[in-house]
Design a protein around this motif. Structure first.
Motif: not given
Ligand SMILES: [Zn+2]
Length: 488
Positions: A234, A237-238, A277, A281, A284, A316-317
């Motif tokens: 991570a 935001l992904s 980061v 994220i 998750t 992908d947030a």
């Protein structure tokens, strides 16, 4: 468990307590033992425990652990499940899941999982796995806890600053579930052989590292040791997640044959330090990685069949319509990683600190001391700062031009040469010097700027890379007793 109290009415226990007239903890402990020996029902037992808890000092975490908690659960609902009273109390809420059941829970308790990396991903992975009752956990990390870790690495706290991350996370795990065995390995994995040997002691490996070197090393070691690898990553935001080397499925090299950041790769390496980061994220992706590890370990259950074998999950947030996507990945017939299954010669790994080992990188470096002297002497220098505009706007060297690496990477060689020449002549005009202008690429640590330097050189620009980046320049200025003069 609340339902048991209503199922089995309390009869006579309170009176029994009154008769005993015990007001001290030792007395209650003796009563608990007596109740257990006499085969009293669970409601009596729970009532006594509640009484004890309510009479302990507020905030006390003391909980009696009588030996008979290891006996099978006396309630008919749980009898025959093969779990002890304590195990039912701890894991009952997940054991009732039909897809896991007592059989799956026993697989978890008998199994071992090695978590490599005790950072933003490793923390939720280890905490959830320990809480779920995984019997043996190994945590590998050679780093120590720093203040900058705490916003996302939720297994560490302010009190653990400077402590080994592996030890700190081990303690956090055991504070949740004391019945698991948790081993801390406070070192880095340096070779495939070393990693494969450590993996032999566990059933599943979870990759929670953030460097290409470690990711490829762990993939090769997982193949060499025959262990499935849950690989999580991570940044920004992904995130990504996959299960490699599982039941003849693909390995990391099948999906990504080219090292990120190497000469052949199309994209530069992204790191949390450079790109930032958010805690949720990694939380998750780490939670999903723990779930996949549970699925892989719980063989023979409905969960096991649904694991991410042969699939790459992308998160992908910023995509509200479809935050998760899953791509199919297949075993590559010529994969050098998978060839380890038959051959024992490990394929090459990317250099640690990639891409600092790119070919020619030793010829294009400019030391921070040299740049310091050059800038103080006012010699014509074109400073190309390749960081993100947001970082550039916070602090930059005086007169530096911002040319972010992603944008620079997409520019054609002709355009690179033309634009750099134009900027060089601007510099010369300002300095009114006969000396040719030196192009110097800079970034925070000198990694992205090295890549930019090599791209410019391919386009015919005699660029140099500031080794160690702005951090090195700031250090040199501090050691020499100067404030960094050109930093605005
Ligand atoms: Zn492969």
């Amino acid at each position: 468990m609340d339902s048991f109290r209503s199922l089995v009415p309390v009869r006579g226990t309170k009176e029994l307590f009154a008769a005993f007239g015990l007001g001290c903890v030792a007395g209650v402990g003796a009563l608990l033992a007596a109740l257990a020996v006499q085969g009293h029902r669970v409601s009596s037992f729970n009532w006594a425990l509640d009484w004890l808890r309510s009479h302990l000092p507020r905030g006390s975490t003391c909980l009696p652990w009588p030996g008979d908690w290891l006996l099978p659960f006396p309630d008919p609902i749980w009898s025959g499940c093969g779990l002890s009273r304590l195990e039912v109390e701890l894991f009952g809420r997940q054991v009732v899941l039909p897809k896991l059941g007592a059989a799956g829970q026993k697989k978890l308790m008998q199994g071992g999982i090695l978590v490599v990396g005790a950072g933003g991903l490793g923390c939720p992975v280890a905490l959830y796995l320990c809480a779920a009752g995984v019997g043996r956990l190994g945590i590998v990390d050679g780093d120590t806890v720093a203040l900058s870790n705490l916003h996302r690495q939720i297994g560490h706290s302010w009190q653990n600053l400077g402590e080994s991350k592996a030890c700190s996370l081990r303690r956090a795990c055991l504070s949740i579930n004391k019945t698991s065995s948790v081993e801390a390995y406070s070192f880095r994995l340096e070779s495939v052989e070393q990693a494969a040997e450590l993996m032999q002691g566990y059933n599943v490996v979870v990759d929670c590292t953030d460097a290409p070197f470690s990711r490829y090393l762990l993939s090769d070691a997982a193949i060499a040791s025959g262990r499935p690898l849950v690989a999580a990553s991570a940044v920004g935001l992904s995130g990504q997640l996959a299960v490699y080397n599982f039941e003849d499925g693909p390995c990391l090299r099948c999906a990504f044959p080219t090292f990120p950041g190497s000469e052949e790769a199309s994209e530069p390496v992204a790191s949390c330090e450079e790109n930032g980061v958010l805690g949720p994220i990694v939380g998750t992706v780490g939670s999903l990685a723990a779930l996949e590890a549970i699925k892989v370990l719980a063989k023979g259950t409905g969960l096991h069949a649904s694991c991410l074998r042969g699939r790459l999950l992308l998160f992908d947030a910023l995509d509200a319509a479809q935050p998760f996507r899953s791509l199919r990945i297949r075993r590559h017939p010529d994969c050098v990683g998978c060839s380890l299954r038959s051959a024992r010669n490990p394929p090459g790994l990317p250099p640690r600190g990639c891409p600092a080992g790119l070919p020619g990188s030793d010829l294009v470096g400019l030391q921070a001391e040299e740049l310091q002297v050059r800038l103080r002497a006012g010699r014509p220098t074109l400073l190309l700062d390749v960081r993100q505009p947001a970082h550039f706007s916070v602090a930059q060297l005086k007169g530096a031009h911002n040319w972010p690496l992603p944008e620079l990477s997409r520019t054609s060689a002709e355009e690179l040469f033309r634009k750099t020449s134009s900027l060089e002549s601007d510099c010369k005009g300002a300095g009114a010097s006969e000396e040719p202008t030196q192009v110097v690429c800079i970034c925070r640590r000198g990694v992205d700027s090295l890549r930019a330097t090599l791209l410019l050189r391919q386009a015919g620009v005699e660029a140099l890379n500031l080794e160690g980046g702005l951090l090195a320049l700031a250090r040199v200025a501090q050691e020499a007793g100067f404030a960094l003069p050109a930093l605005t």
